[in-house]
Design an enzyme around this catalytic site. Structure first.
Site, PDB file in Angstrom:
ATOM      1  N   CYS A 114       0.791  -1.228   0.000  1.00 32.60           N
ATOM      2  CA  CYS A 114       0.000   0.000   0.000  1.00 32.60           C
ATOM      3  C   CYS A 114       0.827   1.284   0.000  1.00 32.60           C
ATOM      4  O   CYS A 114       0.282   2.360  -0.250  1.00 32.60           O
ATOM      5  CB  CYS A 114      -0.936   0.011   1.203  1.00 32.60           C
ATOM      6  SG  CYS A 114      -2.153  -1.323   1.181  1.00 32.60           S
ATOM      7  N   HIS A 253      -2.811   6.877   3.717  1.00 34.91           N
ATOM      8  CA  HIS A 253      -3.382   5.716   3.034  1.00 34.91           C
ATOM      9  C   HIS A 253      -4.781   5.506   3.581  1.00 34.91           C
ATOM     10  O   HIS A 253      -4.993   5.512   4.797  1.00 34.91           O
ATOM     11  CB  HIS A 253      -2.507   4.491   3.303  1.00 34.91           C
ATOM     12  CG  HIS A 253      -3.131   3.201   2.886  1.00 34.91           C
ATOM     13  ND1 HIS A 253      -3.732   3.026   1.660  1.00 34.91           N
ATOM     14  CD2 HIS A 253      -3.259   2.013   3.554  1.00 34.91           C
ATOM     15  CE1 HIS A 253      -4.196   1.788   1.580  1.00 34.91           C
ATOM     16  NE2 HIS A 253      -3.932   1.162   2.707  1.00 34.91           N
ATOM     17  N   ASN A 283     -10.555   1.336   0.392  1.00 32.16           N
ATOM     18  CA  ASN A 283      -9.111   1.092   0.396  1.00 32.16           C
ATOM     19  C   ASN A 283      -8.706   0.617  -0.999  1.00 32.16           C
ATOM     20  O   ASN A 283      -9.043  -0.496  -1.403  1.00 32.16           O
ATOM     21  CB  ASN A 283      -8.782   0.045   1.453  1.00 32.16           C
ATOM     22  CG  ASN A 283      -7.295  -0.263   1.563  1.00 32.16           C
ATOM     23  OD1 ASN A 283      -6.534  -0.049   0.626  1.00 32.16           O
ATOM     24  ND2 ASN A 283      -6.891  -0.798   2.701  1.00 32.16           N
TER      25      ASN A 283
END
Length: 326
Positions: A114, A253, A283
């Protein structure tokens, strides 16, 4: 400061918008269940005819158009995806096949789950300052929906698909990366994983269908990342010789609704200083940070002369952050 200038940004989303209300019906859950568990109103999932590389190429096209940048001026493409389109060859070469850049333009993958985009920015800055390249395109694209295990709410309801891109060059040295840190704690390597797709689990040594799906131990991820995040953030600020008050905008994030709340509470900053697109995107793995950064540019929350902090957690377990003077 490591000189780096972000010339333009762009994004792309799949055609299909999936609401939490629709998922309630699909998963045979009570009305409101998915939104309550996930914190998402809607997210986007790619259809079977959409590819990760095509989505990435669209995001790059958007960045080039917004910046009025000639595609022929790009002399390197970095693909910063959390999960690659296939094991071999690189996702970068598949994006290059669709992106309309000059024939022979080099490209390679950067994989740090990520936080891949953060790593790609640092690598790009190093290459630009070494004189190896003059203008670099960074594209982050992920189709998280392809690895969802719908039988596990914790690891399925929070994800959306998407892509985002930036075009960078060295610039005149008045803007760039003021600090960057990346830390990996391998005791958390099994907390977020897709076991198959490489040499560890495959038809030669044994593989199950479930090995191709994403697995997560959310409480373990949260506990480990929470224990190391404060040190990372303090180090970032110290390296840049600034305080949190000197940071104009924070781009985290978009891990989960609880994760977003945790970042704001941990930093003790007003919610408006944190870019939060989670409820409408979910996400998006490696595409989360650059998509949120693009949103900051569009809404005027990231402007020339300002400082932006990018921060995130990733599989590995890895935590990373960067402070950029725009």
């Amino acid at each position: 400061m490591l000189p780096l200038s972000i010339l333009s940004s762009g994004k792309a989303l799949p055609a299909h918008r999936v609401t939490s209300a629709e998922l309630d019906i699909t998963l045979a859950k009570p009305s409101g269940y998915v939104e309550k568990r996930s914190g998402i109103r809607y997210r986007y999932h790619a259809g079977p005819d959409e590819s990760q590389s095509a989505l990435a190429a669209r995001a790059l096209d958007d960045a080039l158009a917004r910046g009025g940048i000639d595609a022929s001026s790009i002399d390197l493409l970095l693909s910063a995806a959390g999960v690659q389109e296939q094991a071999l060859p690189s996702t970068a070469c598949r994006i290059l096949d669709l992106a309309g850049l000059r024939p022979g333009t080099p490209g390679f993958d950067i994989s740090a789950s990520c936080v891949s985009f953060l790593v790609a920015l640092e690598v790009a800055a190093g290459l630009l300052n070494a004189g190896a390249h003059r203008r670099i395109a960074i594209v982050a694209s992920d189709l998280a929906s392809r690895g969802i295990d719908w039988g596990c709410p914790e690891a399925s309801l929070i994800f959306g698909d998407g892509a985002a891109a930036v075009v960078v060059e060295r610039g005149d040295g008045t803007r760039g990366i003021e600090s960057y840190r990346l830390q990996t704690f391998p005791e958390g390597k099994a907390y977020c994983e897709i076991r198959a797709g490489g040499t560890r689990r495959n038809p030669r040594v044994g593989v199950d269908a479930a090995d191709f799906l994403f697995r997560m131990h959310g409480k373990r991820v949260f506990k480990l990342s929470a224990s190391v995040l404060d040190g990372l953030l303090a180090g970032l600020l110290d390296d840049a010789h600034v305080t949190l008050d000197d940071i104009d905008t924070i781009v985290p994030h978009q891990a989960s609704h609880l994760g977003m709340q945790h970042v704001a509470a941990r930093l003790k900053v007003a919610p408006e200083r944190v870019v939060d697109i989670y409820a409408t995107h979910g996400n998006q793995v490696a595409a989360s940070i650059p998509t949120a950064l693009h949103e900051a540019f569009l809404t005027g929350r990231a402007q020339a002369g300002q400082r932006v902090m990018l921060v995130g957690t990733a599989a590995g377990l890895t935590v990373g952050g960067m402070i950029i003077r725009l």
